[in-house]
Design a protein around this motif. Sequence first.
Motif, short mmCIF file in Angstrom:
data_model
loop_
_atom_site.label_atom_id
_atom_site.label_comp_id
_atom_site.label_asym_id
_atom_site.label_seq_id
_atom_site.Cartn_x
_atom_site.Cartn_y
_atom_site.Cartn_z
N LEU A 17 0.94 -1.14 0.14
CA LEU A 17 -0.05 -0.20 -0.03
C LEU A 17 0.75 1.28 0.04
O LEU A 17 1.87 1.05 0.48
CB LEU A 17 -1.02 0.00 1.29
N THR A 18 0.33 2.35 -0.38
CA THR A 18 1.27 3.62 -0.49
C THR A 18 0.24 4.53 0.55
O THR A 18 0.38 4.39 1.44
CB THR A 18 1.44 4.15 -1.58
N SER A 19 -0.61 5.26 0.09
CA SER A 19 -1.03 6.71 0.85
C SER A 19 -1.52 6.41 2.29
O SER A 19 -1.81 7.65 2.80
CB SER A 19 -2.03 6.85 -0.14
N TYR A 64 -5.24 -3.83 -3.95
CA TYR A 64 -5.00 -2.47 -3.45
C TYR A 64 -4.70 -1.34 -4.64
O TYR A 64 -4.96 -0.43 -4.64
CB TYR A 64 -3.57 -2.45 -2.63
N SER A 68 -6.02 2.25 -5.03
CA SER A 68 -4.99 3.28 -5.40
C SER A 68 -5.34 3.89 -6.85
O SER A 68 -5.33 5.17 -7.00
CB SER A 68 -3.64 3.04 -5.41
N ASP A 71 -8.34 6.06 -6.55
CA ASP A 71 -7.96 7.26 -5.62
C ASP A 71 -7.22 8.31 -6.53
O ASP A 71 -7.71 9.66 -6.29
CB ASP A 71 -7.17 6.85 -4.63
N SER A 72 -6.46 7.95 -7.54
CA SER A 72 -5.86 8.99 -8.23
C SER A 72 -6.56 9.41 -9.53
O SER A 72 -6.61 10.59 -9.65
CB SER A 72 -4.38 8.31 -9.04
N ASN A 117 -10.94 6.36 2.01
CA ASN A 117 -10.63 7.17 0.84
C ASN A 117 -11.56 7.80 0.46
O ASN A 117 -11.87 8.87 -0.22
CB ASN A 117 -9.69 6.68 -0.35
#
Length: 267
Positions: A17-19, A64, A68, A71-72, A117
């Motif tokens: 995961l990132t954010s 994931y 993401s 989300d972007s 998110n």
Amino acid sequence: EQFNIINAGSTSILRCLTSLYIFTVMSFYTELYNLDIDQLILEFEGDPLDGAEYAAFYYSEIAYLMVSKIDSENTLPEIKKVFDYFNDYLNKDLNNDPVDIPRLQAIIFALPILIVNKPYLMNSQDLRNILMKFLNHDNPSIVAESIESIINICHLFVRKDLLQEVITKLLSNPCNDVNLFGNPSPYIKRALLGLMAKSYSAEDYLPVALAALENRDPILRQTAADELGDLYKAEALPNLEKRLTDIDPDVREAVQFAIESINIGCQ
């Protein structure tokens, strides 16, 4: 019982995961990065690249990346597509239709990230209700993943009340660690030990972790060492030092790291 698809106005395996601050990025599938949502869904429905042994990790990364990606890109049709896909898969299992366990595990892992998110999809209580149902699942990996996701919800939504609720549901006596160690699944035991670390005070948790350090299951001993290292309690050092010669190399490594952490923290 069906879930609402869109509710406007409401809100272990290696993970990639990132954010969000509670997750760590460790990706081995960079070829997936440039795929769009439809392509990721096709990959999710296909066979894992490295075989069945790594299926849970592979599908978790795809799940994931779906999250993401939306989300972007931040487009409602893409967001709804992913949420509907996750939602439908969860309902299949709850309706006793056949599902693939690694894929189900991946969706349970990714769902809290999607919701935090995009909180208008579902509120934290609805998400809690979903995951609590999976605590009764007959597959230990699903139970353990649900526990870990509930822990994540507690961080993301500041819902610490859920921690004790889960312990109460899973253990007949939350303070009786015999119930924890009597569970036959090492995955559930590891998740429960982590759950207790987040719920108990350091003083109450210390004897639980010390007892787990003596358990015959190496997964539990390793987890106990990890958690003891985070407590920074010098009282744990004698017990940890006895485990420096543990027969399991992962336990020995965790014990060594825990001792170093405690020594640094107690300076």
